[in-house]
Scaffold this active site. Structure first.
Site, PDB file in Angstrom:
ATOM      1  N   ASN A 147      54.238  31.892   0.531  1.00  0.00           N
ATOM      2  CA  ASN A 147      52.970  32.629   0.600  1.00  0.00           C
ATOM      3  C   ASN A 147      52.830  33.651  -0.528  1.00  0.00           C
ATOM      4  OD1 ASN A 147      51.797  35.450   1.816  1.00  0.00           O
ATOM      5  ND2 ASN A 147      50.485  33.711   2.288  1.00  0.00           N
ATOM      6  N   LYS A 207      60.442  45.254  12.418  1.00  0.00           N
ATOM      7  CA  LYS A 207      60.646  43.900  11.885  1.00  0.00           C
ATOM      8  C   LYS A 207      61.335  43.071  12.953  1.00  0.00           C
ATOM      9  CE  LYS A 207      60.039  41.624   7.992  1.00  0.00           C
ATOM     10  NZ  LYS A 207      59.059  41.877   6.912  1.00  0.00           N
ATOM     11  N   LYS A 245      54.994  48.183  13.030  1.00  0.00           N
ATOM     12  CA  LYS A 245      54.261  47.116  12.343  1.00  0.00           C
ATOM     13  C   LYS A 245      55.193  46.474  11.342  1.00  0.00           C
ATOM     14  CE  LYS A 245      50.631  44.764  11.141  1.00  0.00           C
ATOM     15  NZ  LYS A 245      51.447  43.544  11.429  1.00  0.00           N
ATOM     16  N   ASP A 268      56.440  36.509   7.878  1.00  0.00           N
ATOM     17  CA  ASP A 268      57.399  36.787   6.793  1.00  0.00           C
ATOM     18  C   ASP A 268      57.969  35.411   6.446  1.00  0.00           C
ATOM     19  OD1 ASP A 268      58.840  39.308   5.443  1.00  0.00           O
ATOM     20  OD2 ASP A 268      60.415  37.841   5.820  1.00  0.00           O
ATOM     21  N   GLN A 274      60.251  48.842   5.804  1.00  0.00           N
ATOM     22  CA  GLN A 274      58.865  48.767   6.265  1.00  0.00           C
ATOM     23  C   GLN A 274      58.307  50.155   6.611  1.00  0.00           C
ATOM     24  OE1 GLN A 274      57.959  45.166   6.771  1.00  0.00           O
ATOM     25  NE2 GLN A 274      55.916  45.950   6.399  1.00  0.00           N
ATOM     26  N   LYS A 299      57.137  51.587   3.253  1.00  0.00           N
ATOM     27  CA  LYS A 299      56.064  50.754   2.702  1.00  0.00           C
ATOM     28  C   LYS A 299      54.758  51.002   3.453  1.00  0.00           C
ATOM     29  CE  LYS A 299      57.151  46.400   2.531  1.00  0.00           C
ATOM     30  NZ  LYS A 299      57.294  44.942   2.813  1.00  0.00           N
TER      31      LYS A 299
END
Ligand code: NDP
Ligand code: 2IT
Length: 448
Positions: free
Chosen positions: A242, A127, A91, A167, A112, A115
């Site tokens: 974002n 990623k 993910k 991203d 990631q 995290k």
């Protein structure tokens, strides 16, 4: 570093990839904080957990040909690095930016893993992205690029295998085109991407999640470690994408004043506080450069060096643009100007020297893996809603996000103390994220 096993693991990877500097930077930071964990559990060395965790399970690099509006064929390079699936399907986001290369995708994929583990949800790490530059492209060009990119990517992903999201350079528009192409190719309507539009399976609060989550964890850190809050604080936020926009919205709701924001062309400063609604309109809807804000708002000034944003005095700094955007000199200037807290909305925005300077000066510091985990956490909640074929209310999702961020803070804070790193949330987040993945890898035998 002192532990021989940790030193050797890092030396070996450095010799293998001397040119992958972002990846090595991310690996060094994690390994250097895991020494007490390695010393407390001999299985980590015996089963080569460190060597395995720093090596992606699979890396896919592919050609992406597409046709521009003039009919000319263009070629970009696509990537998906499937880093670790010990605790769930891979993910992580997709980045479209001209600077994208394997080192950057590997650093992002590596971070990631930890995290995603910190969120408490069952998601592995991955990623991807491309060196495609969405700036200045028409909607049709973006669509054709996304369709070509997905034509190859679709062979490697799936709702139970690998679930990409956005991203830098990949937002709602791109996810829509990517989703449409996946559905057409697979003849399947599934939650294979997150960050989808609300009309086709997206989650409420996913757009806001990273920026809001960043503020929730920062508020908790201020409360627990300094008995303080965002109220009446001057806040600087770099970037205006974002993450930055929704961080600015939440800071304002929590009583802080956002006095500066940036994009790659420069920064704007307004000591009266930035009008977040106007900034959202200019950036999200009209896709304008940031200088336009200062053309409209007379109290604001535009400065054409985005790195100098950190020279403005503030109490709280939220770097939300890109990696290594805040260096040692900037950190020292912020410290001299009285900064009390720094929380990373972007991935690895502070250089190692900057982090060290903040820690030495006892500035509260929330590292990216913990501080920006709200985005992927709500992506996890989007996957959950897609599996249930149901959608939750904004309030439901926002409350869950807040709980997750507060838990991440305490998990990092407590593990820092337990392993001899009191108040060091960099170490605490790395350790807390690692422990779960390590346990899963040990339990599953020698697979990857
Ligand atoms: P966006 O594309 O929406 O916005 C990126 C912002 O950062 C823009 O203002 C952009 O300016 C600026 N920026 C990007 N690259 C550079 C650069 N090389 N130099 C200077 N400025 C730059 O991306 P996001 O807001 O989604 O992402 C921002 C950061 O947050 C990234 O580090 C990303 O990895 C991280 N992140 C994002 C999450 C998400 O859910 N979206 C979740 C967790 C982390 P310009 O427009 O001029 O290029
Ligand atoms: O860096 C990140 O955590 C993201 N870009 C979000 C990933 C996701 O799967 O939502």
């Amino acid at each position: 570093m002192k532990n021989q096993y940790v030193i050797k693991t890092f030396e070996d990877i450095k010799n293998q990839h001397p040119d992958q500097k972002e990846y090595l930077q991310a690996v060094y930071e994690v390994l250097s904080t895991l020494e007490p964990v390695v010393e407390a559990n001999e299985k980590i060395e015996k089963y080569s957990i460190l060597e395995r965790i720093i090596e992606p399970e699979r890396q896919i690099i592919f050609r992406v040909p597409w046709v521009d509006d003039k009919g000319k064929v263009r070629v970009n390079r696509g990537y998906r690095v499937q880093f670790n699936s010990a605790i769930g399907p891979y993910k992580g986001g997709l980045r479209f930016h001209p600077t994208v290369n394997l080192s950057i995708i590997k650093f992002l994929g590596f971070e990631q893993i930890f995290k995603n583990s910190l969120t408490g949800l069952p998601m592995g790490g991955g990623k991807g992205g491309s060196d495609f530059d969405p700036k200045g492209k028409s909607d049709d060009e973006i669509m054709r690029f996304c369709q070509s990119f997905m034509t190859e990517l679709s062979k490697h992903i799936g709702p139970n295998t690998d679930v990409p999201a956005g991203d830098i350079g990949v937002g709602g528009r791109e996810i829509g085109y990517l989703f449409g192409q996946y559905k057409r190719l697979q003849n399947e309507f599934t939650g294979v991407l997150t960050g989808k539009g609300l009309s086709f399976g997206g989650s409420l609060a996913r757009t806001e999640a990273t920026g809001y989550g960043l503020c929730y964890i920062t508020e908790e850190m201020l409360k627990v470690m300094k008995n303080d809050s965002f109220k009446n604080k001057k806040v600087i936020i770099s970037g205006s994408g974002n993450v930055a926009l929704y961080a600015a919205e939440k800071v304002t709701q929590l009583g802080g004043t956002v006095i500066a924001m940036s994009d790659s062309s420069g920064y704007i400063y307004d000591e009266k506080g930035i009008d977040v609604q106007l900034m959202k309109e200019l950036k999200e809807v009209k896709r304008q450069r940031i200088s336009v804000y200062a053309d409209i708002v007379k109290t604001a000034s535009f400065h054409d060096d985005f790195r100098s944003i950190w020279t403005i005095p503030c109490q709280i700094a939220l770097p939300c643009a890109t990696q290594n955007e805040l260096d040692e000199e900037s950190a020292k200037t912020l410290i001299k100007n009285g900064v009390i807290a720094v929380a990373e909305g972007a991935n690895m925005p502070s250089t190692p020297e900057a982090v060290e300077a903040f820690q030495k000066a006892k500035v509260l510091f929330a590292p990216a893996k913990a501080a920006n985990a709200g985005g992927v956490a709500v992506s996890g909640l989007e996957m959950c809603q897609n599996s249930q074929r149901f959608s939750w209310t904004f309030q439901d999702v926002d409350e869950k996000l807040k709980d997750i961020m507060i838990n991440i803070f305490h998990n990092a804070y407590d593990n820092a103390e337990k392993y001899g790193y009191k108040d060091n949330l960099v170490a605490g987040a790395n350790i807390a994220g690692f422990l779960k993945v390590c346990d899963a890898m040990l339990s599953q035998g020698i697979t990857y």
